[in-house]
Design an enzyme around this catalytic site. Structure first.
Site, mmCIF file in Angstrom:
data_model
loop_
_atom_site.group_PDB
_atom_site.id
_atom_site.type_symbol
_atom_site.label_atom_id
_atom_site.label_comp_id
_atom_site.label_asym_id
_atom_site.label_seq_id
_atom_site.Cartn_x
_atom_site.Cartn_y
_atom_site.Cartn_z
ATOM 1 N N GLU A 163 0.845 -1.148 0.012
ATOM 2 C CA GLU A 163 0.161 0.074 0.022
ATOM 3 C C GLU A 163 0.896 1.416 -0.103
ATOM 4 O OE1 GLU A 163 -3.168 0.105 2.908
ATOM 5 O OE2 GLU A 163 -4.125 -1.671 2.315
ATOM 6 N N GLU A 355 -5.541 -8.566 0.570
ATOM 7 C CA GLU A 355 -5.953 -8.405 1.831
ATOM 8 C C GLU A 355 -7.561 -8.184 1.736
ATOM 9 O OE1 GLU A 355 -4.551 -4.923 4.194
ATOM 10 O OE2 GLU A 355 -2.659 -5.864 4.243
HETATM 11 C C1 GCO Z 1 -3.752 -1.702 5.446
HETATM 12 C C2 GCO Z 1 -2.712 -2.512 5.952
HETATM 13 C C3 GCO Z 1 -3.278 -3.424 6.890
HETATM 14 C C4 GCO Z 1 -4.277 -3.083 7.918
HETATM 15 C C5 GCO Z 1 -5.799 -3.453 7.175
HETATM 16 C C6 GCO Z 1 -6.748 -2.999 8.166
HETATM 17 O O1 GCO Z 1 -4.586 -1.968 4.497
HETATM 18 O O2 GCO Z 1 -4.149 -0.690 6.191
HETATM 19 O O3 GCO Z 1 -2.328 -3.226 4.696
HETATM 20 O O4 GCO Z 1 -1.976 -3.288 7.674
HETATM 21 O O5 GCO Z 1 -4.195 -3.369 9.225
HETATM 22 O O6 GCO Z 1 -5.759 -3.018 5.909
HETATM 23 O O7 GCO Z 1 -6.912 -1.546 8.138
#
Ligand code: GCO
Length: 458
Positions: A163, A355
């Site tokens: 990200e 994710e």
């Molecule tokens: C993000 C990160 C994760 C977060 C998840 C929930 O996307 O912010 O990759 O570390 O914990 O997304 O917010």
């Protein structure tokens, strides 16, 4: 049944969010270690010093992953655990932790999917300018080499950056994540350009140093806009908005994906950012645009868009009282339909959902269990949409639920619980939530269980 036979069902976490042991065995400080110490940055002054104590409890955690039947586990490496100053001296004890973790995963028949950078930037390098320093891509390449030398005899799936939209935007522009800076757009985008170069240099390094054939990808946020209706006009408008740079923030998909996957910054982004766009050296795009094996992306929700009278995208609202997670994020399952479909169409690379998941108000109930029907319903709705995208031809190889266990949710501290496994932080006791038992069924049936309405946990 749409899920391919070799589909990988997994779950994810990241070093700073679960490991703890923040100052143990020679680990150097990261920007997150320092940021959490500044008053007013993280909810109730919490930090990742102990987190889930995964550094010491990884064997128990891997046993739980095995119990759930995970086929893959997406983890990240804490750069400053391995290189305490970020560059130069290697800390063997830090490296050994990942050695043990990878061995434990493989012994449990779980494939490690390793992310090289999930936000915990070495503090010493930050003091040397961090991502603003033109040497930062080389620092990242050198660190990558250390990790690949050590782990690539066993690790075959790599992701470079997690990200960039967040660690560059939320960390360097909004200042609500580490390092907590509020730079002007020009500097923010320069830091972003160095991060993209770091991605490219890391891919080159992995390819040059790997001890066996491997697969390399990237894990940006999929910033997806969703159509307000099924009309072709709304769908076209949402698609156009998904691939647009429509404001002067870092919150978009194409600025971070096109250079990596198509070898150029998007035209509308260059126009939008104007004089603040980074200067691009003659070799830069060749470095950034490395062949990749998969396109990872993190997908949680999407804003709604419709076509105005001219067919141009305009924001639309969700119906009043629509579902929200504990984080107050909208529940929009179609993001796992349109996202993979459109990213597949544009980039033609097999997709990994790196994710997806939700924060819920979980606690241990009087019967000793953690009932989280919202999460089960959420995942079921999202995964059915993913199945639909696959059925219509999108190439999707794997899905990683966020997260294997409750953990340190950045500026939100321990308030948001994203896990399949509940963590009682004072005792570090782990309790499988109902969703973990349900996910076990989904995995064991390669998605077939998504079509069963009734579900009673074992
Ligand atoms: C993000 C990160 C994760 C977060 C998840 C929930 O996307 O912010 O990759 O570390 O914990 O997304 O917010």
């Amino acid at each position: 049944m749409a899920f391919p036979r070799d589909f990988t069902w997994g779950a994810a976490a990241a070093a700073y969010q679960v490991e703890g042991a923040a100052f143990e065995d020679g680990k150097g400080p990261s920007t997150w270690d320092m940021f959490c110490r500044k008053p007013g940055t993280v909810w109730e002054g919490q930090n990742g010093d102990v987190a889930c104590d995964h550094y010491h409890r990884y064997a128990e955690d891997v046993a739980i992953m095995r119990q759930i039947g995970l086929q893959g586990y997406r983890l990240s490496i804490a750069w400053a655990r391995v290189l305490p100053e970020g560059a130069g001296r290697v800390n063997p004890r830090g490296l050994e932790f990942y050695d043990r973790l990878v061995d434990a995963l493989l012994a449990a028949n779980i494939q490690p999917y390793v992310t090289l950078f999930h936000w915990d930037y070495p503090y010493e390098l930050y003091c040397r300018g961090g991502w603003l320093n033109p040497d930062s891509p080389e620092w990242f390449a050198d660190y990558t080499r250390v990790i690949v030398d050590k782990l690539s005899d066993r690790v075959t799936h790599w992701m470079t950056l997690n990200e960039p939209q967040c660690f560059i935007g939320t960390g360097h522009s909004l200042g609500i994540h580490a390092p907590g800076d509020k730079l002007g757009l020009k500097e923010v985008l320069r830091a972003g350009h160095h991060a993209l170069l770091a991605h490219g240099r890391a891919v080159q390094t992995i390819r040059a140093c790997t001890k066996q054939p491997c697969k390399v990808g990237y894990a940006p946020v999929g910033v997806v806009r969703l159509p307000a209706s099924d009309s072709p006009e709304d769908i076209a408008a949402a698609r156009a908005a998904t691939f647009a740079v429509s404001d002067r923030t870092t919150w978009n998909s194409t600025w971070w994906m096109d250079p990596v996957l198509l070898g150029q910054y998007p035209e509308d982004g260059l126009r939008q950012y104007g004089a603040d766009a980074p200067s691009v050296g003659p070799q830069d795009m060749a470095i950034i645009h490395q062949p990749l094996d998969f396109f990872g992306c993190n997908l949680y929700n999407g804003e709604l868009v419709r076509a105005n009278a001219q067919g141009q995208p305009e924001p639309a609202s969700y119906p009043l009282g629509g579902p929200l997670t504990a984080f107050h994020w909208t529940v929009t399952p179609e993001v796992l339909y349109w996202g993979p479909k459109w990213f597949w169409e544009r980039y033609r690379l097999p997709i990994m959902i790196t994710e997806n998941g939700m924060a819920n108000t979980d606690w241990i109930m009087l019967d000793g269990r953690v009932h989280d029907p919202q999460r089960i319903d959420f995942l079921r709705r999202y995964l059915l949409q993913l199945e639909r995208a696959i059925a219509e031809g999108a190439s999707v190889q794997s899905y990683f639920q966020w997260s294997i266990m409750d953990n340190f949710e950045w500026a939100e501290g321990y308030k948001q619980r994203f896990g399949l496994v509940f963590v009682d932080y004072p005792t570090q006791q782990r309790v499988l939530k109902d969703s973990a038992y349900w996910y076990r069924e989904v995995i064991a049936t390669n998605g077939e269980a998504l079509h069963r309405d009734a579900y009673a946990p074992a």
